[in-house]
Write an enzyme that holds these catalytic residues in place. Structure first.
Site, PDB file in Angstrom:
ATOM      1  N   SER A 140       0.869  -1.189   0.000  1.00 29.02           N
ATOM      2  CA  SER A 140       0.000   0.000   0.000  1.00 29.02           C
ATOM      3  C   SER A 140       0.897   1.227   0.000  1.00 29.02           C
ATOM      4  CB  SER A 140      -0.879   0.024   1.252  1.00 29.02           C
ATOM      5  OG  SER A 140      -1.432   1.315   1.462  1.00 29.02           O
ATOM      6  N   TYR A 153      -2.108  -1.084  10.344  1.00 29.84           N
ATOM      7  CA  TYR A 153      -2.254  -1.471   8.932  1.00 29.84           C
ATOM      8  C   TYR A 153      -1.049  -0.970   8.131  1.00 29.84           C
ATOM      9  CZ  TYR A 153      -4.156  -1.639   4.174  1.00 29.84           C
ATOM     10  OH  TYR A 153      -4.344  -1.880   2.833  1.00 29.84           O
TER      11      TYR A 153
HETATM   12  N1  NAP Z   1      -8.740  -1.116  -1.479  1.00 24.93           N
HETATM   13  C1  NAP Z   1      -7.768  -0.275  -1.099  1.00 24.93           C
HETATM   14  O1  NAP Z   1      -7.988   0.943  -0.946  1.00 24.93           O
HETATM   15  C2  NAP Z   1      -6.388  -0.810  -0.877  1.00 24.93           C
HETATM   16  C3  NAP Z   1      -5.326   0.107  -0.830  1.00 24.93           C
HETATM   17  C4  NAP Z   1      -4.045  -0.368  -0.611  1.00 24.93           C
HETATM   18  C5  NAP Z   1      -3.820  -1.717  -0.463  1.00 24.93           C
HETATM   19  N2  NAP Z   1      -4.873  -2.589  -0.500  1.00 24.93           N
HETATM   20  C6  NAP Z   1      -4.575  -4.019  -0.297  1.00 24.93           C
HETATM   21  O2  NAP Z   1      -5.095  -4.761  -1.385  1.00 24.93           O
HETATM   22  C7  NAP Z   1      -5.316  -6.103  -0.985  1.00 24.93           C
HETATM   23  C8  NAP Z   1      -6.693  -6.548  -1.465  1.00 24.93           C
HETATM   24  O3  NAP Z   1      -7.664  -5.764  -0.801  1.00 24.93           O
HETATM   25  P1  NAP Z   1      -9.039  -5.328  -1.441  1.00 24.93           P
HETATM   26  O4  NAP Z   1      -9.096  -3.861  -1.363  1.00 24.93           O
HETATM   27  O5  NAP Z   1      -9.268  -6.012  -2.726  1.00 24.93           O
HETATM   28  O6  NAP Z   1     -10.013  -5.889  -0.301  1.00 24.93           O
HETATM   29  P2  NAP Z   1     -11.370  -6.727  -0.339  1.00 24.93           P
HETATM   30  O7  NAP Z   1     -12.223  -6.320  -1.487  1.00 24.93           O
HETATM   31  O8  NAP Z   1     -11.895  -6.646   1.042  1.00 24.93           O
HETATM   32  O9  NAP Z   1     -10.846  -8.212  -0.624  1.00 24.93           O
HETATM   33  C9  NAP Z   1     -10.091  -8.879   0.340  1.00 24.93           C
HETATM   34  C10 NAP Z   1      -9.903 -10.305  -0.132  1.00 24.93           C
HETATM   35  O10 NAP Z   1      -9.160 -11.007   0.884  1.00 24.93           O
HETATM   36  C11 NAP Z   1      -9.897 -12.168   1.264  1.00 24.93           C
HETATM   37  N3  NAP Z   1      -9.705 -12.461   2.671  1.00 24.93           N
HETATM   38  C12 NAP Z   1     -10.056 -11.688   3.737  1.00 24.93           C
HETATM   39  N4  NAP Z   1      -9.766 -12.320   4.881  1.00 24.93           N
HETATM   40  C13 NAP Z   1      -9.225 -13.529   4.527  1.00 24.93           C
HETATM   41  C14 NAP Z   1      -8.724 -14.638   5.251  1.00 24.93           C
HETATM   42  N5  NAP Z   1      -8.752 -14.659   6.602  1.00 24.93           N
HETATM   43  N6  NAP Z   1      -8.228 -15.699   4.578  1.00 24.93           N
HETATM   44  C15 NAP Z   1      -8.228 -15.701   3.221  1.00 24.93           C
HETATM   45  N7  NAP Z   1      -8.678 -14.676   2.472  1.00 24.93           N
HETATM   46  C16 NAP Z   1      -9.165 -13.605   3.129  1.00 24.93           C
HETATM   47  C17 NAP Z   1     -11.347 -11.834   0.955  1.00 24.93           C
HETATM   48  O11 NAP Z   1     -12.093 -13.004   0.686  1.00 24.93           O
HETATM   49  P3  NAP Z   1     -13.005 -13.863   1.718  1.00 24.93           P
HETATM   50  O12 NAP Z   1     -13.785 -12.889   2.536  1.00 24.93           O
HETATM   51  O13 NAP Z   1     -13.802 -14.713   0.796  1.00 24.93           O
HETATM   52  O14 NAP Z   1     -12.007 -14.663   2.517  1.00 24.93           O
HETATM   53  C18 NAP Z   1     -11.208 -11.035  -0.324  1.00 24.93           C
HETATM   54  O15 NAP Z   1     -11.101 -11.917  -1.424  1.00 24.93           O
HETATM   55  C19 NAP Z   1      -5.142  -6.130   0.536  1.00 24.93           C
HETATM   56  O16 NAP Z   1      -3.870  -6.633   0.861  1.00 24.93           O
HETATM   57  C20 NAP Z   1      -5.232  -4.661   0.914  1.00 24.93           C
HETATM   58  O17 NAP Z   1      -4.564  -4.372   2.113  1.00 24.93           O
HETATM   59  C21 NAP Z   1      -6.144  -2.172  -0.709  1.00 24.93           C
END
Ligand code: NAP
Length: 265
Positions: A140, A153
């Site tokens: 991030s 985080y």
């Molecule tokens: N969105 C942003 O603004 C942003 C910014 C910077 C970085 N990121 C990073 O991008 C990555 C993806 O995030 P996203 O924004 O796409 O979030 P998201 O839409 O909430 O998706 C998170 C994914 O992780 C899975 N997950 C959550 N808990 C889990 C567990 N205990 N075991 C296995 N899988 C798990 C969820 O699936 P299930 O619930 O089916 O397990 C889902 O597929 C993360 O590392 C996040 O920190 C996001």
């Protein structure tokens, strides 16, 4: 791709991970989709298999559970077709490291730090002897700006950035490419899952998830170790890297730096 290759994507049921699944299937990869929600994974797998003709496997796992995480490590170790790991699953606290219950902080570290580290390690052990393979770690921009958000985080994402840079130095010469992707605010469920309203963010700082993943893949195609899709002018980032690397040979010395010498010494 000369041969059919497989990408294993964690957190593939939603958001950034599901978008990587879509893009990588269209690039010709077979997929292993990892997350907890089996029905969402199965629906995505069916759709992508139908649209692309790729083989799409589902591996349900809660990556905060050491036994279930080990099954994913085993898949990386045992499946020689896997050539790309996308270490994407992650969560954000509802609250901050100063206010959240300890159990939530432990889950944050288990998912954002322990799981990607052990999966990257398993991939490195599998890929390095073959002299090929790619590890993509989703960090991030908060790795660079912990004052903007929850410290817990942000620290997990700084860990992922450091892990990626160090691993790239260690195994890059063995033919394994390591990339850290630093998204800024991106429209996904992570906000709602952690009690935040994504629509309360100023529109000009919020990236759409398709744009983020397409840019991250463009960075991978360019051979980058660190890709920061929202950063338009990367002069400051490049200067920071040059300064950081120039510090490296100065950081261990027998003599204490003069500013810390006490009068007694
Ligand atoms: N969105 C942003 O603004 C942003 C910014 C910077 C970085 N990121 C990073 O991008 C990555 C993806 O995030 P996203 O924004 O796409 O979030 P998201 O839409 O909430 O998706 C998170 C994914 O992780 C899975 N997950 C959550 N808990 C889990 C567990 N205990 N075991 C296995 N899988 C798990 C969820 O699936 P299930 O619930 O089916 O397990 C889902 O597929 C993360 O590392 C996040 O920190 C996001």
């Amino acid at each position: 791709m000369p041969h059919r290759q497989t990408a294993l994507i964690t957190g593939a049921s939603a958001g950034i991970g599901a978008t990587y699944a879509d893009r990588l299937a269209r690039r010709g990869y077979d997929l292993v989709l990892v997350a907890r929600d089996g029905s969402r994974l199965a629906a995505l797998a069916d759709r992508l298999a139908g649209e692309t003709g790729r083989r799409i496997d589902v591996l349900r796992a809660d990556l905060t559970d050491r036994t279930q995480l080990a099954r994913v490590e085993e898949r990386l170790a045992d499946d020689p077709a896997i050539a790309l790991l996308v270490n994407n699953a992650g969560l954000s606290l509802d609250g901050t490291v100063a206010t959240a219950p300890a159990v939530d902080i432990e889950r944050l570290i288990a998912l954002n730090v322990t799981a990607p580290t052990l999966l990257a390690a398993a991939a490195a052990r599998a890929f390095a002897p073959r002299g090929t393979g790619t590890i993509v770690n989703i960090a991030s921009v908060l790795a660079l700006a912990p004052e903007l958000f929850d410290a817990g985080y942000s620290a997990t994402k700084a860990f992922v950035l450091t892990l990626s840079q160090g691993l790239a130095a260690e195994i890059g010469g063995k033919g394994v490419h390591v990339q850290a992707v630093l998204p800024g605010a991106t429209r996904t469920e992570i906000w709602e899952r952690s009690g935040k309203d994504v629509n309360a963010l100023p529109a000009e700082i919020l990236m759409e998830v398709g744009d983020l993943v397409d840019a991250a893949l463009a960075g991978l195609d360019r051979g980058e170790t660190v890709t920061i899709p929202p950063l338009h002018d990367d002069t400051g980032w490049q200067a920071m890297q040059r300064e950081r690397l120039a510090l490296a040979p100065l950081l261990s010395r027998r003599e204490v730096a003069p500013r810390y010498r006490t009068s007694a010494g």
